[in-house]
Design a protein around this motif. Structure first.
Motif, PDB file in Angstrom:
ATOM      1  N   GLY A 187       4.472   7.069   8.506  1.00  0.00           N
ATOM      2  CA  GLY A 187       4.334   8.240   7.651  1.00  0.00           C
ATOM      3  C   GLY A 187       5.592   8.611   6.902  1.00  0.00           C
ATOM      4  O   GLY A 187       5.558   9.440   5.996  1.00  0.00           O
ATOM      5  N   ASP A 188       6.723   7.995   7.261  1.00  0.00           N
ATOM      6  CA  ASP A 188       7.996   8.305   6.607  1.00  0.00           C
ATOM      7  C   ASP A 188       8.446   7.220   5.635  1.00  0.00           C
ATOM      8  O   ASP A 188       9.472   7.368   4.969  1.00  0.00           O
ATOM      9  CB  ASP A 188       9.090   8.510   7.658  1.00  0.00           C
ATOM     10  CG  ASP A 188       8.834   9.722   8.533  1.00  0.00           C
ATOM     11  OD1 ASP A 188       8.411  10.755   7.983  1.00  0.00           O
ATOM     12  OD2 ASP A 188       9.039   9.626   9.756  1.00  0.00           O
ATOM     13  N   GLN A 238      16.231   2.361   4.516  1.00  0.00           N
ATOM     14  CA  GLN A 238      16.271   2.457   5.973  1.00  0.00           C
ATOM     15  C   GLN A 238      16.335   1.054   6.565  1.00  0.00           C
ATOM     16  O   GLN A 238      15.375   0.284   6.448  1.00  0.00           O
ATOM     17  CB  GLN A 238      15.028   3.194   6.498  1.00  0.00           C
ATOM     18  CG  GLN A 238      14.905   4.633   6.025  1.00  0.00           C
ATOM     19  CD  GLN A 238      15.979   5.510   6.628  1.00  0.00           C
ATOM     20  OE1 GLN A 238      16.516   5.220   7.709  1.00  0.00           O
ATOM     21  NE2 GLN A 238      16.306   6.600   5.948  1.00  0.00           N
ATOM     22  N   GLU A 239      17.463   0.736   7.173  1.00  0.00           N
ATOM     23  CA  GLU A 239      17.616  -0.590   7.774  1.00  0.00           C
ATOM     24  C   GLU A 239      16.559  -0.828   8.837  1.00  0.00           C
ATOM     25  O   GLU A 239      15.927  -1.895   8.890  1.00  0.00           O
ATOM     26  CB  GLU A 239      19.011  -0.729   8.389  1.00  0.00           C
ATOM     27  CG  GLU A 239      19.310  -2.109   8.922  1.00  0.00           C
ATOM     28  CD  GLU A 239      19.389  -3.162   7.842  1.00  0.00           C
ATOM     29  OE1 GLU A 239      18.856  -4.269   8.062  1.00  0.00           O
ATOM     30  OE2 GLU A 239      19.975  -2.878   6.789  1.00  0.00           O
ATOM     31  N   GLU A 240      16.355   0.165   9.678  1.00  0.00           N
ATOM     32  CA  GLU A 240      15.296   0.111  10.683  1.00  0.00           C
ATOM     33  C   GLU A 240      14.119   0.946  10.193  1.00  0.00           C
ATOM     34  O   GLU A 240      14.300   2.064   9.722  1.00  0.00           O
ATOM     35  CB  GLU A 240      15.798   0.660  12.023  1.00  0.00           C
ATOM     36  CG  GLU A 240      16.953  -0.130  12.607  1.00  0.00           C
ATOM     37  CD  GLU A 240      16.557  -1.555  12.967  1.00  0.00           C
ATOM     38  OE1 GLU A 240      15.366  -1.773  13.302  1.00  0.00           O
ATOM     39  OE2 GLU A 240      17.432  -2.447  12.909  1.00  0.00           O
ATOM     40  N   LEU A 243      12.037   1.328   1.975  1.00  0.00           N
ATOM     41  CA  LEU A 243      12.242   2.522   1.161  1.00  0.00           C
ATOM     42  C   LEU A 243      11.534   3.721   1.783  1.00  0.00           C
ATOM     43  O   LEU A 243      10.330   3.668   2.051  1.00  0.00           O
ATOM     44  CB  LEU A 243      11.700   2.266  -0.248  1.00  0.00           C
ATOM     45  CG  LEU A 243      12.220   3.117  -1.394  1.00  0.00           C
ATOM     46  CD1 LEU A 243      13.725   2.928  -1.574  1.00  0.00           C
ATOM     47  CD2 LEU A 243      11.482   2.774  -2.681  1.00  0.00           C
ATOM     48  N   ASP A 244      12.283   4.790   2.013  1.00  0.00           N
ATOM     49  CA  ASP A 244      11.660   5.987   2.576  1.00  0.00           C
ATOM     50  C   ASP A 244      11.222   6.932   1.454  1.00  0.00           C
ATOM     51  O   ASP A 244      11.447   6.665   0.263  1.00  0.00           O
ATOM     52  CB  ASP A 244      12.587   6.691   3.581  1.00  0.00           C
ATOM     53  CG  ASP A 244      13.856   7.226   2.937  1.00  0.00           C
ATOM     54  OD1 ASP A 244      13.883   7.471   1.713  1.00  0.00           O
ATOM     55  OD2 ASP A 244      14.844   7.430   3.679  1.00  0.00           O
ATOM     56  N   TYR A 245      10.604   8.052   1.837  1.00  0.00           N
ATOM     57  CA  TYR A 245      10.072   8.968   0.827  1.00  0.00           C
ATOM     58  C   TYR A 245      11.167   9.639   0.013  1.00  0.00           C
ATOM     59  O   TYR A 245      10.922  10.083  -1.113  1.00  0.00           O
ATOM     60  CB  TYR A 245       9.175  10.023   1.473  1.00  0.00           C
ATOM     61  CG  TYR A 245       7.750   9.551   1.634  1.00  0.00           C
ATOM     62  CD1 TYR A 245       6.868   9.544   0.565  1.00  0.00           C
ATOM     63  CD2 TYR A 245       7.293   9.070   2.856  1.00  0.00           C
ATOM     64  CE1 TYR A 245       5.565   9.085   0.698  1.00  0.00           C
ATOM     65  CE2 TYR A 245       5.993   8.607   3.007  1.00  0.00           C
ATOM     66  CZ  TYR A 245       5.142   8.620   1.915  1.00  0.00           C
ATOM     67  OH  TYR A 245       3.854   8.157   2.048  1.00  0.00           O
ATOM     68  N   TYR A 300       0.858  -1.185   0.000  1.00  0.00           N
ATOM     69  CA  TYR A 300       0.000   0.000   0.000  1.00  0.00           C
ATOM     70  C   TYR A 300       0.891   1.230   0.000  1.00  0.00           C
ATOM     71  O   TYR A 300       1.877   1.302   0.744  1.00  0.00           O
ATOM     72  CB  TYR A 300      -0.893   0.006   1.239  1.00  0.00           C
ATOM     73  CG  TYR A 300      -1.610   1.319   1.476  1.00  0.00           C
ATOM     74  CD1 TYR A 300      -2.719   1.667   0.707  1.00  0.00           C
ATOM     75  CD2 TYR A 300      -1.171   2.209   2.453  1.00  0.00           C
ATOM     76  CE1 TYR A 300      -3.378   2.877   0.916  1.00  0.00           C
ATOM     77  CE2 TYR A 300      -1.821   3.408   2.678  1.00  0.00           C
ATOM     78  CZ  TYR A 300      -2.924   3.740   1.904  1.00  0.00           C
ATOM     79  OH  TYR A 300      -3.567   4.933   2.108  1.00  0.00           O
ATOM     80  N   ALA A 301       0.566   2.202  -0.872  1.00  0.00           N
ATOM     81  CA  ALA A 301       1.324   3.450  -0.946  1.00  0.00           C
ATOM     82  C   ALA A 301       0.348   4.614  -0.842  1.00  0.00           C
ATOM     83  O   ALA A 301      -0.484   4.818  -1.735  1.00  0.00           O
ATOM     84  CB  ALA A 301       2.107   3.525  -2.250  1.00  0.00           C
ATOM     85  N   HIS A 302       0.448   5.359   0.252  1.00  0.00           N
ATOM     86  CA  HIS A 302      -0.516   6.430   0.505  1.00  0.00           C
ATOM     87  C   HIS A 302      -0.388   7.566  -0.504  1.00  0.00           C
ATOM     88  O   HIS A 302      -1.371   8.241  -0.808  1.00  0.00           O
ATOM     89  CB  HIS A 302      -0.329   6.977   1.924  1.00  0.00           C
ATOM     90  CG  HIS A 302      -1.453   7.842   2.387  1.00  0.00           C
ATOM     91  ND1 HIS A 302      -2.693   7.328   2.714  1.00  0.00           N
ATOM     92  CD2 HIS A 302      -1.545   9.184   2.567  1.00  0.00           C
ATOM     93  CE1 HIS A 302      -3.488   8.316   3.091  1.00  0.00           C
ATOM     94  NE2 HIS A 302      -2.828   9.454   3.002  1.00  0.00           N
ATOM     95  N   TYR A 303       0.813   7.774  -1.016  1.00  0.00           N
ATOM     96  CA  TYR A 303       1.027   8.825  -2.015  1.00  0.00           C
ATOM     97  C   TYR A 303       1.599   8.222  -3.297  1.00  0.00           C
ATOM     98  O   TYR A 303       2.463   8.807  -3.939  1.00  0.00           O
ATOM     99  CB  TYR A 303       1.968   9.899  -1.467  1.00  0.00           C
ATOM    100  CG  TYR A 303       1.364  10.697  -0.341  1.00  0.00           C
ATOM    101  CD1 TYR A 303       0.438  11.695  -0.593  1.00  0.00           C
ATOM    102  CD2 TYR A 303       1.692  10.445   0.990  1.00  0.00           C
ATOM    103  CE1 TYR A 303      -0.146  12.428   0.439  1.00  0.00           C
ATOM    104  CE2 TYR A 303       1.131  11.166   2.027  1.00  0.00           C
ATOM    105  CZ  TYR A 303       0.211  12.157   1.745  1.00  0.00           C
ATOM    106  OH  TYR A 303      -0.358  12.877   2.764  1.00  0.00           O
ATOM    107  N   GLY A 304       1.083   7.069  -3.693  1.00  0.00           N
ATOM    108  CA  GLY A 304       1.655   6.364  -4.836  1.00  0.00           C
ATOM    109  C   GLY A 304       0.808   6.340  -6.081  1.00  0.00           C
ATOM    110  O   GLY A 304       1.201   5.714  -7.072  1.00  0.00           O
TER     111      GLY A 304
END
Length: 211
Positions: free
Chosen positions: A70-71, A63-65, A56-58, A19-23
């Motif tokens: 939201g990010d 990001q390993e952790e 994957l971040d924005y 799911y991608a909120h801004y995708g």
């Protein structure tokens, strides 16, 4: 609010859904896949693209952790939940697009949800992944040369270069026309017109009666 989409990633004979909120746009699928593939080259142990999507971040970084929801660009959908998302997509406008990234078959398919009035006439589009990824590489190269880093500006350039800008504007025009035809103002105009026709006597009607 958002631009909500479901992404189906087909890789090594497996399907993973996210799911991608801004995708829900035409650029993010290819851009995020391109970023994931670039990251994949740098990671040890040949991590899968599905694994990288989860991290994957924005900003397109790995990001390993996990950061706060939201990010992160993607949220993985558990296999047992995919059916519910398909049902939501089929019956309403909460999910605006369904994206398929078929790495095995070299295809990217963008499906615009017809339940969304602003996408009603869009349908679906497909492009070979290798061609799409090359388009993204060239777009980013152009953006770097021109000092363009804003995603929305890059998206506008992409829409214009692919012809989607015209199709999106046609879809919005169809939405505006539909909204106008269903508006109270239009109904009032129709009502007045019907009343005017009912008041008007057919030409020659009185003369025919006197004869």
């Amino acid at each position: 609010m958002g631009n909500r989409a479901v992404y189906c990633l087909k890789e090594d004979g497996k399907e993973n859904h996210f799911y991608a909120h801004y995708g829900a746009n035409s650029l993010s699928p290819l851009l995020r896949l391109w970023q994931a593939m670039e990251i994949q080259k740098q990671l040890p142990e040949n991590q899968s693209l599905a694994h990288i999507f989860e991290h994957l971040d924005y900003g397109g970084g790995y990001q390993e952790e996990h950061l706060a929801d939201g990010d992160m660009f993607f949220a993985q959908i558990e296999p047992g939940e995919v059916g519910a998302y398909k049902d939501i997509y089929a019956k309403g406008s909460q999910l605006e697009m369904w994206v398929t990234l078929d790495v095995d078959g070299n295809q990217c398919v963008l499906e615009y949800n017809p339940n969304c009035s602003w996408y009603r006439t869009m349908g679906s589009y497909s492009i070979d992944l290798d061609k799409g990824l090359e388009n993204v590489r060239r777009l980013l190269e152009y953006g770097e040369e021109q000092g363009i880093t804003d995603f929305n500006r890059l998206l506008a350039i992409y829409h214009n270069s692919t012809g989607l800008a015209e199709k999106l504007e046609d879809a919005r025009g169809s939405m505006r026309l539909s909204e106008y035809m269903d508006s109270p103002q239009t109904e009032e105009q129709y009502r007045r017109y019907r009343e005017m026709l009912e008041r008007e006597e057919p030409e020659g009607g009185q003369e025919e009666m006197e004869r």
